[in-house]
Design a protein around this motif. Structure first.
Motif, PDB file in Angstrom:
ATOM      1  N   GLN A  41       0.808  -1.214   0.000  1.00  0.00           N
ATOM      2  CA  GLN A  41       0.000   0.000   0.000  1.00  0.00           C
ATOM      3  C   GLN A  41       0.844   1.267   0.000  1.00  0.00           C
ATOM      4  O   GLN A  41       0.408   2.315   0.478  1.00  0.00           O
ATOM      5  CB  GLN A  41      -0.949  -0.018   1.201  1.00  0.00           C
ATOM      6  N   THR A  94      -4.860  -1.056  -8.045  1.00  0.00           N
ATOM      7  CA  THR A  94      -4.001  -0.661  -6.929  1.00  0.00           C
ATOM      8  C   THR A  94      -2.862   0.229  -7.410  1.00  0.00           C
ATOM      9  O   THR A  94      -2.512   1.229  -6.767  1.00  0.00           O
ATOM     10  CB  THR A  94      -3.429  -1.898  -6.233  1.00  0.00           C
ATOM     11  N   ASP A 139      -8.682   1.591  -6.729  1.00  0.00           N
ATOM     12  CA  ASP A 139      -8.905   1.154  -5.354  1.00  0.00           C
ATOM     13  C   ASP A 139      -9.203   2.301  -4.398  1.00  0.00           C
ATOM     14  O   ASP A 139      -9.774   2.083  -3.325  1.00  0.00           O
ATOM     15  CB  ASP A 139      -7.685   0.374  -4.843  1.00  0.00           C
TER      16      ASP A 139
END
Length: 237
Positions: free
Chosen positions: A60, A164, A199
């Motif tokens: 992330q 992502t 996302d």
């Protein structure tokens, strides 16, 4: 006479069924004896190996994500020959460009959009006041499978991975090159709307022909130029 015979037959059938009912046979039977008093079997628990494996969590942060692409052995591209061509360019760029996969010439050159298609791509960027150093450039797949053919499951994985990627790269605009890229990332009628769902939310997106198609179909350049003009007008000045 016929009515009397039918009545006698019905009475005989009723008597026959009543006899078996008194004997305790009130349902269909088989040759194998059944223990009706045995406890109900416990439900079968699936073994850990039989359960579906959840996909690994993607990093992330932008730098960790790029390192994950480069190092993770579970990426589908590890099944294919050739040196991977990883994304290039900064995060938070004014434009992120996504293509489908490296062409054979790209694999030989070690960079995306090489050879004549790359020259045309550079001209497209100059038309909107940008150069390669200004943009973030990536592909759905960072290597090329034999024959350029991928499985549907790999396309689904690549689409999720790219959602992502776009979130972490956080560009101001998104440009998708080629039919396969567009259909994978903006399926059905979503490509008619200039919005890409990633996302972390949504962002403006534009879609046009891949330079490899423009080389073979020069008539499509006018439509490509119209899309690039729209992109340029939407970009912050």
């Amino acid at each position: 006479m016929r009515g009397s015979l039918q009545k006698n037959t019905a009475d005989l059938a009723d008597a026959y069924l009543a006899w078996w009912n008194l004997a305790g046979v009130d349902c269909a039977i088989g040759e194998t004896p059944t223990n009706w008093l045995r406890p109900a079997p416990a439900p079968v628990q699936a073994s850990p190996a039989a359960t579906e494996t959840l996909p690994p969590l993607r990093p992330q942060s932008f730098d960790a994500f790029l390192a994950w692409l480069a190092e993770d052995a579970a990426q589908p591209e590890r099944r294919w020959p050739g040196t991977p061509i990883l994304p290039t360019g900064p995060a938070q760029a004014p434009l992120m460009v996504v293509t489908d996969m490296p062409d054979p010439a790209d694999m030989s050159a070690g960079r995306l959009l090489a050879d004549k298609a790359g020259q045309l791509f550079d001209a497209m960027l100059r038309a909107i006041g940008l150069a390669r150093a200004d943009i973030h450039l990536a592909s759905l797949f960072f290597s090329r499978p034999p024959g350029g053919m991928v499985e549907a499951s790999d396309l689904t994985m690549a689409a999720a991975r790219m959602r992502t990627h776009v979130m972490l790269a956080a560009p101001q605009r998104l440009l998708l090159l080629g039919d396969r890229t567009i259909r994978t990332l903006m399926p059905q009628d979503e490509h008619r709307l200039p919005i890409f769902n990633h996302d972390g939310g949504t962002m403006p997106a534009f879609a046009t022909f891949h330079p490899r198609l423009l080389l073979g179909q020069p008539a499509a350049k006018s439509e490509c130029w119209r899309i690039l003009q729209s992109l340029f007008e939407e970009m912050p000045q």
